[in-house]
Scaffold this motif. Structure first.
Motif, PDB file in Angstrom:
ATOM      1  N   UNK A  27      10.678   5.122  -1.701  1.00  0.00           N
ATOM      2  CA  UNK A  27      10.423   4.111  -0.682  1.00  0.00           C
ATOM      3  C   UNK A  27      11.755   3.587  -0.157  1.00  0.00           C
ATOM      4  N   UNK A  28      11.916   3.580   1.160  1.00  0.00           N
ATOM      5  CA  UNK A  28      13.153   3.104   1.777  1.00  0.00           C
ATOM      6  C   UNK A  28      12.819   1.996   2.774  1.00  0.00           C
ATOM      7  N   UNK A  29      13.351   0.812   2.532  1.00  0.00           N
ATOM      8  CA  UNK A  29      13.147  -0.322   3.440  1.00  0.00           C
ATOM      9  C   UNK A  29      14.219  -0.314   4.524  1.00  0.00           C
ATOM     10  N   UNK A  30      13.777  -0.273   5.773  1.00  0.00           N
ATOM     11  CA  UNK A  30      14.669  -0.343   6.924  1.00  0.00           C
ATOM     12  C   UNK A  30      14.576  -1.738   7.534  1.00  0.00           C
ATOM     13  N   UNK A  31      15.290  -1.969   8.597  1.00  0.00           N
ATOM     14  CA  UNK A  31      15.314  -3.312   9.171  1.00  0.00           C
ATOM     15  C   UNK A  31      13.948  -3.748   9.702  1.00  0.00           C
ATOM     16  N   UNK A  32      13.187  -2.818  10.235  1.00  0.00           N
ATOM     17  CA  UNK A  32      11.905  -3.194  10.846  1.00  0.00           C
ATOM     18  C   UNK A  32      10.716  -2.400  10.320  1.00  0.00           C
TER      19      UNK A  32
ATOM     20  N   UNK B  55       0.825  -1.203   0.000  1.00  0.00           N
ATOM     21  CA  UNK B  55       0.000   0.000   0.000  1.00  0.00           C
ATOM     22  C   UNK B  55       0.861   1.255   0.000  1.00  0.00           C
ATOM     23  N   UNK B  56       1.912   1.264   0.807  1.00  0.00           N
ATOM     24  CA  UNK B  56       2.757   2.451   0.882  1.00  0.00           C
ATOM     25  C   UNK B  56       3.428   2.740  -0.466  1.00  0.00           C
ATOM     26  N   UNK B  57       3.749   1.683  -1.215  1.00  0.00           N
ATOM     27  CA  UNK B  57       4.351   1.854  -2.528  1.00  0.00           C
ATOM     28  C   UNK B  57       3.342   2.462  -3.506  1.00  0.00           C
ATOM     29  N   UNK B  58       2.095   2.019  -3.427  1.00  0.00           N
ATOM     30  CA  UNK B  58       1.077   2.551  -4.320  1.00  0.00           C
ATOM     31  C   UNK B  58       0.771   4.016  -3.992  1.00  0.00           C
ATOM     32  N   UNK B  59       0.780   4.344  -2.711  1.00  0.00           N
ATOM     33  CA  UNK B  59       0.563   5.740  -2.320  1.00  0.00           C
ATOM     34  C   UNK B  59       1.718   6.618  -2.792  1.00  0.00           C
ATOM     35  N   UNK B  60       2.926   6.068  -2.728  1.00  0.00           N
ATOM     36  CA  UNK B  60       4.083   6.818  -3.226  1.00  0.00           C
ATOM     37  C   UNK B  60       3.947   7.069  -4.718  1.00  0.00           C
ATOM     38  N   UNK B  61       3.461   6.070  -5.449  1.00  0.00           N
ATOM     39  CA  UNK B  61       3.287   6.236  -6.884  1.00  0.00           C
ATOM     40  C   UNK B  61       2.254   7.322  -7.181  1.00  0.00           C
ATOM     41  N   UNK B  62       1.160   7.342  -6.433  1.00  0.00           N
ATOM     42  CA  UNK B  62       0.163   8.401  -6.616  1.00  0.00           C
ATOM     43  C   UNK B  62       0.806   9.778  -6.450  1.00  0.00           C
ATOM     44  N   UNK B  63       1.633   9.912  -5.413  1.00  0.00           N
ATOM     45  CA  UNK B  63       2.304  11.190  -5.166  1.00  0.00           C
ATOM     46  C   UNK B  63       3.289  11.518  -6.278  1.00  0.00           C
TER      47      UNK B  63
END
Length: 252
Positions: A148-153, A126-134
């Motif tokens: 989008x940045x993936x962190x350890x947790x 979902x966060x990726x799709x929201x980023x794409x909208x932006x």
């Protein structure tokens, strides 16, 4: 067996994609093909597919509006966007870490995408799709775009204007933000360089650094060290020095 739905207003495009997928794998069953977004949404709610191949540019409604029809918890399917957009918009897909197919669809790229889909686990997108909208907002500059940045947790949604520097840390990458926060991302510096290659103010100045040229304060010629705001420093390799000055001049 995985299931998929195709949503595209062009009948020939739907048939072509359906046949291409069938020629590549017998592990994906197309359970519905739909000619507009509302019928596609109904099919998704009926069949609960694993994958949805979705055309962005359809009369009346953008494919991105699909997010408006579902609660976040309902989006347990992976979206693969088909687009005829320009390079400007392709960068938005790269920044958002979203799978896409550029029309006309290349069979080899489709095969690579399908192989990746079949190996992947259903994850939170979902966060990726929201980023794409932006990132696809018309008339917005790169300052308002996000990566989008993936962190350890967790996964972070970071505006490009807030990135001061990226620093290589082996197979990881440190990201320095304007707020003074420092994040350790689970991808290496080359990954971010590829994502950000069209962002003119972010510059790979050294094998270990990408810097935001807009926050440069000073360059020490004797040491080859550049100072940024918040006391951040980075090295500039000798072979990148001339290009560094050229890019700085282009900003002003």
């Amino acid at each position: 067996m995985k299931t998929a739905i195709i949503i595209d207003d062009e009948p020939k495009a739907r048939l072509l994609l359906k046949n291409m997928i069938a020629s590549i794998t017998d592990k994906i069953e197309i359970v519905a093909d739909c000619d507009d977004l509302p019928s596609g949404v109904k099919a998704i709610k009926k069949f609960h597919p694993d994958f949805v191949f979705l055309d962005i540019e359809m009369p009346g409604r953008s494919g991105l509006e699909i997010l408006d029809y579902f609660e976040e918890a309902e989006i347990d399917f992976q979206l693969i966007f088909a687009t005829g957009y320009s390079e400007y918009a392709i960068q938005a897909f790269k920044l958002s870490a979203i799978d896409y197919l550029l029309k006309p669809i290349n069979p080899e790229i489709l095969q690579t995408t399908i192989t990746k889909l079949l190996k992947s686990e259903a994850g939170e997108k979902v966060i990726h799709y929201k980023a794409l909208q932006q990132n696809l907002q018309p008339n917005s500059d790169y300052n308002e775009k996000c990566i989008i940045v993936n962190l350890s947790s967790s996964t972070r949604f970071i505006k490009l204007k807030n990135i001061m520097m990226l620093k290589a840390e082996g197979s990881y990458c440190e990201i320095y933000l304007e707020s003074g926060e420092k994040l350790l991302a689970s991808k290496n510096l080359k990954y971010f360089e590829d994502k950000l290659d069209d962002v003119s103010h972010l510059f790979r100045c050294h094998k270990s650094y990408v810097i935001n040229l807009k926050v440069v304060n000073e360059f020490n010629k004797s040491s080859g060290v550049v100072s940024l705001i918040n006391g951040i420093t980075a090295s500039i390799s000798m072979e990148k020095t001339d290009l560094f000055f050229e890019k700085m001049e282009m900003l002003f």
